[in-house]
Design a protein around this motif. Sequence first.
Motif, PDB file in Angstrom:
ATOM      1  N   HIS A 100     -26.191  -5.798  -8.449  1.00 40.44           N
ATOM      2  CA  HIS A 100     -26.350  -5.258  -7.108  1.00 40.44           C
ATOM      3  C   HIS A 100     -25.665  -6.156  -6.079  1.00 40.44           C
ATOM      4  O   HIS A 100     -25.633  -7.363  -6.205  1.00 40.44           O
ATOM      5  CB  HIS A 100     -27.823  -5.056  -6.761  1.00 40.44           C
TER       6      HIS A 100
ATOM      7  N   ARG B 260     -20.193  -8.494   0.860  1.00 44.56           N
ATOM      8  CA  ARG B 260     -20.726  -7.183   1.221  1.00 44.56           C
ATOM      9  C   ARG B 260     -19.598  -6.225   1.602  1.00 44.56           C
ATOM     10  O   ARG B 260     -19.596  -5.056   1.200  1.00 44.56           O
ATOM     11  CB  ARG B 260     -21.727  -7.314   2.369  1.00 44.56           C
TER      12      ARG B 260
ATOM     13  N   ASP C  85     -26.182  -7.116  -2.968  1.00 43.98           N
ATOM     14  CA  ASP C  85     -26.864  -8.146  -2.182  1.00 43.98           C
ATOM     15  C   ASP C  85     -27.034  -9.443  -2.964  1.00 43.98           C
ATOM     16  O   ASP C  85     -26.682 -10.524  -2.489  1.00 43.98           O
ATOM     17  CB  ASP C  85     -28.237  -7.648  -1.733  1.00 43.98           C
ATOM     18  N   GLU C  86     -27.567  -9.300  -4.164  1.00 49.18           N
ATOM     19  CA  GLU C  86     -27.750 -10.496  -4.989  1.00 49.18           C
ATOM     20  C   GLU C  86     -26.419 -11.187  -5.198  1.00 49.18           C
ATOM     21  O   GLU C  86     -26.319 -12.413  -5.133  1.00 49.18           O
ATOM     22  CB  GLU C  86     -28.276 -10.139  -6.374  1.00 49.18           C
TER      23      GLU C  86
ATOM     24  N   THR D 143     -17.989  -4.896  -1.437  1.00 47.12           N
ATOM     25  CA  THR D 143     -18.748  -3.990  -2.302  1.00 47.12           C
ATOM     26  C   THR D 143     -19.230  -2.749  -1.562  1.00 47.12           C
ATOM     27  O   THR D 143     -19.142  -1.645  -2.077  1.00 47.12           O
ATOM     28  CB  THR D 143     -19.962  -4.725  -2.890  1.00 47.12           C
ATOM     29  N   ASP D 144     -19.748  -2.935  -0.362  1.00 50.71           N
ATOM     30  CA  ASP D 144     -20.339  -1.809   0.375  1.00 50.71           C
ATOM     31  C   ASP D 144     -19.366  -1.135   1.313  1.00 50.71           C
ATOM     32  O   ASP D 144     -18.742  -0.139   1.003  1.00 50.71           O
ATOM     33  CB  ASP D 144     -21.514  -2.294   1.235  1.00 50.71           C
TER      34      ASP D 144
ATOM     35  N   TYR E 108     -15.841  -5.255 -10.027  1.00 52.10           N
ATOM     36  CA  TYR E 108     -17.047  -4.638  -9.493  1.00 52.10           C
ATOM     37  C   TYR E 108     -16.983  -3.121  -9.544  1.00 52.10           C
ATOM     38  O   TYR E 108     -15.998  -2.519  -9.142  1.00 52.10           O
ATOM     39  CB  TYR E 108     -17.274  -5.073  -8.048  1.00 52.10           C
TER      40      TYR E 108
ATOM     41  N   ASP F 223     -21.586   1.433  -9.590  1.00 53.64           N
ATOM     42  CA  ASP F 223     -22.654   1.926 -10.454  1.00 53.64           C
ATOM     43  C   ASP F 223     -23.060   0.891 -11.507  1.00 53.64           C
ATOM     44  O   ASP F 223     -23.907   1.155 -12.348  1.00 53.64           O
ATOM     45  CB  ASP F 223     -22.200   3.220 -11.145  1.00 53.64           C
TER      46      ASP F 223
END
Lengths: 204, 204
Positions: free
Chosen positions: B185, B105, B187-188, B108-109, B178, B181
Amino acid sequence: MATEQDAPLRSPHVRAKRQRRRTEILHAALRAFRQRGYHATTLDDIAEQLGVRKTALYHYFPDKEAILYACHRESLTELNRILTGARALDTAVERLSYVIREHVRVMTDTLEGSPLAFEVTALAPDRQKEIIAARDRYERALRRMIQGGVAAGELRPTNPKTAVFAILGAINWIARWYRPDGAMHADELGAEFAEHLVGGLTCQ
Amino acid sequence: MATEQDAPLRSPHVRAKRQRRRTEILHAALRAFRQRGYHATTLDDIAEQLGVRKTALYHYFPDKEAILYACHRESLTELNRILTGARALDTAVERLSYVIREHVRVMTDTLEGSPLAFEVTALAPDRQKEIIAARDRYERALRRMIQGGVAAGELRPTNPKTAVFAILGAINWIARWYRPDGAMHADELGAEFAEHLVGGLTCQ
DNA sequence: TCAAACTTTGAATCACTGTTCAAATTATCT
DNA sequence: AGATAATTTGAACAGTGATTCAAAGTTTGA
């Protein structure tokens, strides 16, 4: 650029010698790129390993980018060899384990470099496209192996895309920490990686 | 250098504003470093994302290396947060899965960057030592988790060193492919990585 | 051994990019 | 509104490293 495609050289002996030197340069570059990355590596770094001035390199490669490109090409050839070897095996688990072991070996032994780990963005658009396409073919082949294994009931249902990214990530990352003189020996490393990374895919 | 440790700024409001800007710069840098790497990223690249000239950056950071250092620091803070969260969980499997999910996470986030993936060699020796030490602490913590799991009979005997390298490699590599867009996703991705990477360690 | 081909070199050039700095612009606070 | 602090800018500088090139050095093959 002229150096590349010149008129046929005089003798096979001279031609072979030139080829050997090219390979030497390539491997010096491979080593340097692996350790410091493409941009942090100077032509002086590469030349120094060969006990030569950087201008000598221009007799074999038109520019720095061409060396990177050659590294990529050489690496991808190696990967294709691995795929061919894998196809001879019977089960998906065997094939995957083989690919992982061999890919790890390429990372540590043969090329002392990292086939997919080199910065591809430093290449000119055309070459970049070519290398990315080849890399994608390799990734697709691995995905198909996994899908086949799932279909055959050998592996539990997984997202093959994610699984392949995880596997290749683990392998490519080796370039960042592996040192030939370190405690970890290459063979075991491949075996352990195979066990660990394939183990997460098998049915319980 | 003067900009860093200056006399106390006039008001808390101004101070906070400055801090916000610093963070904006940091995140722009994080994004750029992730995509192109440190050396391939110019100060212009970073400044352009903020709609500003590169010289403005010098009001917040003494030099380019300081930005990289700040990226590392910020990232490592995030990793420590994860470790703390993991300690509250009961089993090694839970703890490991949690760490993987959260680390993914972060990749990515939160940070749109890669805590451990940044080139550490570009840092000055002192800072390099500091960051490497922190990174090692994180790796050791993960190794201990695995060892604990083995001792508790949750995980099958494995070389914890290799296992941790594989896990972190898979995660760090995310930075290379990664794209926010993209189809995948975040989370997965974390969940699948956890399943795959921990699955390879559990007892059958 | 000698001329031709091949390889390496040193000096010079060129572009890029990190960095400095004084001046201009903008925001803050009373 | 106006004085002061904070921020941004443009121009100039400096260092690095890729690249060019003509000349020097070395190898090859008859």
